[in-house]
Design an enzyme around this catalytic site. Structure first.
Site, PDB file in Angstrom:
ATOM      1  N   SER A  19      18.218  44.939  -5.453  1.00 52.29           N
ATOM      2  CA  SER A  19      18.509  45.967  -6.462  1.00 52.29           C
ATOM      3  C   SER A  19      18.277  47.366  -5.901  1.00 52.29           C
ATOM      4  O   SER A  19      17.312  47.607  -5.156  1.00 52.29           O
ATOM      5  CB  SER A  19      17.582  45.798  -7.671  1.00 52.29           C
ATOM      6  N   ILE A  20      19.136  48.291  -6.307  1.00 53.25           N
ATOM      7  CA  ILE A  20      18.940  49.691  -5.921  1.00 53.25           C
ATOM      8  C   ILE A  20      17.580  50.185  -6.435  1.00 53.25           C
ATOM      9  O   ILE A  20      16.871  50.906  -5.730  1.00 53.25           O
ATOM     10  CB  ILE A  20      20.097  50.548  -6.459  1.00 53.25           C
ATOM     11  N   TYR A 155      37.149  48.948 -11.677  1.00 51.09           N
ATOM     12  CA  TYR A 155      35.907  49.497 -12.234  1.00 51.09           C
ATOM     13  C   TYR A 155      36.033  49.726 -13.749  1.00 51.09           C
ATOM     14  O   TYR A 155      35.054  49.621 -14.489  1.00 51.09           O
ATOM     15  CB  TYR A 155      35.512  50.768 -11.482  1.00 51.09           C
ATOM     16  N   LYS A 162      30.360  55.500 -16.821  1.00 49.79           N
ATOM     17  CA  LYS A 162      29.670  56.369 -15.845  1.00 49.79           C
ATOM     18  C   LYS A 162      30.069  57.830 -16.040  1.00 49.79           C
ATOM     19  O   LYS A 162      29.251  58.731 -15.830  1.00 49.79           O
ATOM     20  CB  LYS A 162      29.986  55.916 -14.417  1.00 49.79           C
ATOM     21  N   LYS A 192      26.110  45.785  -1.959  1.00 48.32           N
ATOM     22  CA  LYS A 192      26.199  44.414  -2.477  1.00 48.32           C
ATOM     23  C   LYS A 192      24.922  44.040  -3.231  1.00 48.32           C
ATOM     24  O   LYS A 192      23.902  43.714  -2.629  1.00 48.32           O
ATOM     25  CB  LYS A 192      26.436  43.451  -1.313  1.00 48.32           C
ATOM     26  N   LEU A 194      23.465  42.215  -7.268  1.00 46.97           N
ATOM     27  CA  LEU A 194      23.850  41.276  -8.321  1.00 46.97           C
ATOM     28  C   LEU A 194      24.923  41.893  -9.229  1.00 46.97           C
ATOM     29  O   LEU A 194      25.958  41.273  -9.505  1.00 46.97           O
ATOM     30  CB  LEU A 194      22.598  40.941  -9.138  1.00 46.97           C
ATOM     31  N   ALA A 195      24.684  43.113  -9.677  1.00 47.77           N
ATOM     32  CA  ALA A 195      25.634  43.760 -10.593  1.00 47.77           C
ATOM     33  C   ALA A 195      26.990  43.957  -9.910  1.00 47.77           C
ATOM     34  O   ALA A 195      28.039  43.761 -10.523  1.00 47.77           O
ATOM     35  CB  ALA A 195      25.078  45.102 -11.072  1.00 47.77           C
TER      36      ALA A 195
HETATM   37  O1  0WD Z   1      27.490  49.290  -5.561  1.00 47.85           O
HETATM   38  C1  0WD Z   1      26.541  49.315  -6.337  1.00 47.85           C
HETATM   39  N1  0WD Z   1      25.714  48.303  -6.430  1.00 47.85           N
HETATM   40  C2  0WD Z   1      26.325  50.538  -7.173  1.00 47.85           C
HETATM   41  C3  0WD Z   1      25.526  50.488  -8.284  1.00 47.85           C
HETATM   42  C4  0WD Z   1      27.018  51.781  -6.782  1.00 47.85           C
HETATM   43  C5  0WD Z   1      26.727  52.905  -7.630  1.00 47.85           C
HETATM   44  C6  0WD Z   1      25.932  52.789  -8.742  1.00 47.85           C
HETATM   45  N2  0WD Z   1      25.337  51.590  -9.074  1.00 47.85           N
HETATM   46  C7  0WD Z   1      24.492  51.536 -10.259  1.00 47.85           C
HETATM   47  C8  0WD Z   1      24.779  50.446 -11.247  1.00 47.85           C
HETATM   48  O2  0WD Z   1      25.906  50.736 -12.046  1.00 47.85           O
HETATM   49  C9  0WD Z   1      23.478  50.462 -12.047  1.00 47.85           C
HETATM   50  O3  0WD Z   1      23.506  51.550 -12.971  1.00 47.85           O
HETATM   51  O4  0WD Z   1      23.160  51.327  -9.882  1.00 47.85           O
HETATM   52  C10 0WD Z   1      22.441  50.771 -10.980  1.00 47.85           C
HETATM   53  C11 0WD Z   1      21.656  49.563 -10.477  1.00 47.85           C
HETATM   54  O5  0WD Z   1      22.552  48.519 -10.162  1.00 47.85           O
HETATM   55  P1  0WD Z   1      22.376  47.470  -8.966  1.00 47.85           P
HETATM   56  O6  0WD Z   1      21.126  47.712  -8.250  1.00 47.85           O
HETATM   57  O7  0WD Z   1      23.658  47.460  -8.233  1.00 47.85           O
HETATM   58  O8  0WD Z   1      22.361  46.080  -9.747  1.00 47.85           O
HETATM   59  P2  0WD Z   1      21.258  45.001 -10.196  1.00 47.85           P
HETATM   60  O9  0WD Z   1      20.312  44.704  -9.107  1.00 47.85           O
HETATM   61  O10 0WD Z   1      22.048  43.854 -10.742  1.00 47.85           O
HETATM   62  O11 0WD Z   1      20.485  45.718 -11.377  1.00 47.85           O
HETATM   63  C12 0WD Z   1      21.074  46.108 -12.595  1.00 47.85           C
HETATM   64  C13 0WD Z   1      20.193  45.617 -13.717  1.00 47.85           C
HETATM   65  C14 0WD Z   1      20.463  44.261 -14.340  1.00 47.85           C
HETATM   66  O12 0WD Z   1      20.607  43.284 -13.527  1.00 47.85           O
HETATM   67  P3  0WD Z   1      21.679  42.089 -13.948  1.00 47.85           P
HETATM   68  O13 0WD Z   1      22.468  41.944 -12.679  1.00 47.85           O
HETATM   69  O14 0WD Z   1      20.795  40.963 -14.278  1.00 47.85           O
HETATM   70  O15 0WD Z   1      22.544  42.542 -15.094  1.00 47.85           O
HETATM   71  O16 0WD Z   1      20.325  46.296 -14.917  1.00 47.85           O
HETATM   72  C15 0WD Z   1      19.507  45.595 -15.852  1.00 47.85           C
HETATM   73  C16 0WD Z   1      19.342  44.220 -15.351  1.00 47.85           C
HETATM   74  O17 0WD Z   1      18.045  43.984 -14.905  1.00 47.85           O
HETATM   75  N3  0WD Z   1      20.068  45.493 -17.176  1.00 47.85           N
HETATM   76  C17 0WD Z   1      19.340  45.724 -18.271  1.00 47.85           C
HETATM   77  N4  0WD Z   1      18.062  46.114 -18.414  1.00 47.85           N
HETATM   78  C18 0WD Z   1      17.602  46.241 -19.656  1.00 47.85           C
HETATM   79  N5  0WD Z   1      18.340  46.010 -20.739  1.00 47.85           N
HETATM   80  C19 0WD Z   1      20.184  45.460 -19.343  1.00 47.85           C
HETATM   81  C20 0WD Z   1      19.637  45.615 -20.633  1.00 47.85           C
HETATM   82  N6  0WD Z   1      20.337  45.381 -21.751  1.00 47.85           N
HETATM   83  N7  0WD Z   1      21.400  45.087 -18.873  1.00 47.85           N
HETATM   84  C21 0WD Z   1      21.327  45.120 -17.543  1.00 47.85           C
END
Ligand code: 0WD
Length: 254
Positions: A19-20, A155, A162, A192, A194-195
């Site tokens: 995760s970021i 997207y 966003k 890369k 999970l999201a």
């Molecule tokens: O390429 C990327 N990965 C990019 C991500 C590029 C630019 C921006 N971002 C953003 C994402 O849009 C997000 O805002 O960075 C942020 C963090 O995303 P991430 O690190 O890429 O993804 P991840 O490790 O999956 O963390 C996001 C988390 C969720 O994980 P999952 O995958 O289980 O949905 O957001 C949390 C959750 O833990 N989340 C919530 N937390 C509380 N309440 C909820 C919620 N309802 N929904 C999602």
């Protein structure tokens, strides 16, 4: 010691060690911050607990940002533990995977509302609670993506969310500036996680960035983390309402 020595911050959105939010937490800890984490549900507690422990952080509880009561509970816990707060990091976004492919025009009203609620409104909801605890000023940070500025394949509704999130950064910055609370976003290049795995053709997007970004590569969560540490610290005390790209320069060509 470090640029965040003596500061206490809440990290929201760690799902795992890719995760970021985890990259930001590690960099912040390295720079001397004391941290607290939230997690979303019991499944993630098992994963986030040991990660929090690695950084000597406290787990302040479950937080589903669609549930205002769970946000209140987390901030009450932060207040009990620390009495104040210096920074928050919001790394939360969600859309139904089925709508992160194909045409934006097919988005459903239900997923539109849910995506905007979790990916945009939640930052404002969190800011409302955090403001009260930032007695000595503070720094709020969220994560965005270039799909807010330009059309990007797949997207879709997340790009619209966003764009709204980036606008909310500017409005929050204006509201909170008089209290010396700064509000900024990092626009990260594709990583890369999970999201990201829910986004159609994500591997192709990574490759495209690698070939076309000025630095001819993608970025890491460590790089996003270190820029985040700067924005959370007093080194950036003149910066607010900003969207800072940590994307190997892709935004100048794309
Ligand atoms: O390429 C990327 N990965 C990019 C991500 C590029 C630019 C921006 N971002 C953003 C994402 O849009 C997000 O805002 O960075 C942020 C963090 O995303 P991430 O690190 O890429 O993804 P991840 O490790 O999956 O963390 C996001 C988390 C969720 O994980 P999952 O995958 O289980 O949905 O957001 C949390 C959750 O833990 N989340 C919530 N937390 C509380 N309440 C909820 C919620 N309802 N929904 C999602």
């Amino acid at each position: 010691t470090g640029i965040l020595a003596g500061k206490r911050g809440l990290i929201m959105g760690v799902a795992n060690n890719r995760s970021i939010a985890w990259g930001i937490a590690r960099a912040a800890r390295q720079q001397g911050a004391e941290l607290a984490f939230t997690y979303q549900g019991d499944a993630l507690k098992k994963r986030v607990g040991p990660l929090a422990e690695q950084l000597d952080a406290i787990l302040v509880g479950h937080c589903d940002v669609t549930d205002g009561a769970s946000i209140d509970a987390v901030f009450a816990e932060v207040e009990r533990a620390w009495g104040k707060l210096d920074f928050i990091v919001h790394c939360i976004a969600f859309s139904d995977k089925d709508e992160l492919t194909g045409r934006y025009i097919e988005t459903s009203e239900e997923n539109f509302n849910r995506s905007l609620n979790i990916s945009c409104y939640s930052f404002t909801a969190v800011a409302q609670r955090a403001e009260k605890l930032m007695r000595d000023g503070g720094s709020m940070l969220t994560l965005t993506y270039y799909g807010a500025e330009k059309w990007m394949p797949h997207y879709n509704v997340m790009g619209v969310a966003k764009a709204a999130l980036e606008a909310s950064v500017r409005y929050l910055a204006a509201d909170l500036g008089p209290d010396n609370i700064r509000v900024n976003a990092i626009s990260a290049g594709p990583i890369k996680t999970l999201a990201a795995s829910g986004i159609g053709d994500f591997r192709y997007i990574l490759k495209w960035n690698e070939y076309n970004a000025p630095l001819r590569r993608t970025v890491t969560i460590e790089e996003v983390g270190e820029t985040a540490a700067f924005l959370l610290s007093d080194l950036s005390r003149g910066v607010t309402g900003e969207v800072l790209h940590v994307d190997a320069g892709y935004h100048v060509v794309g």
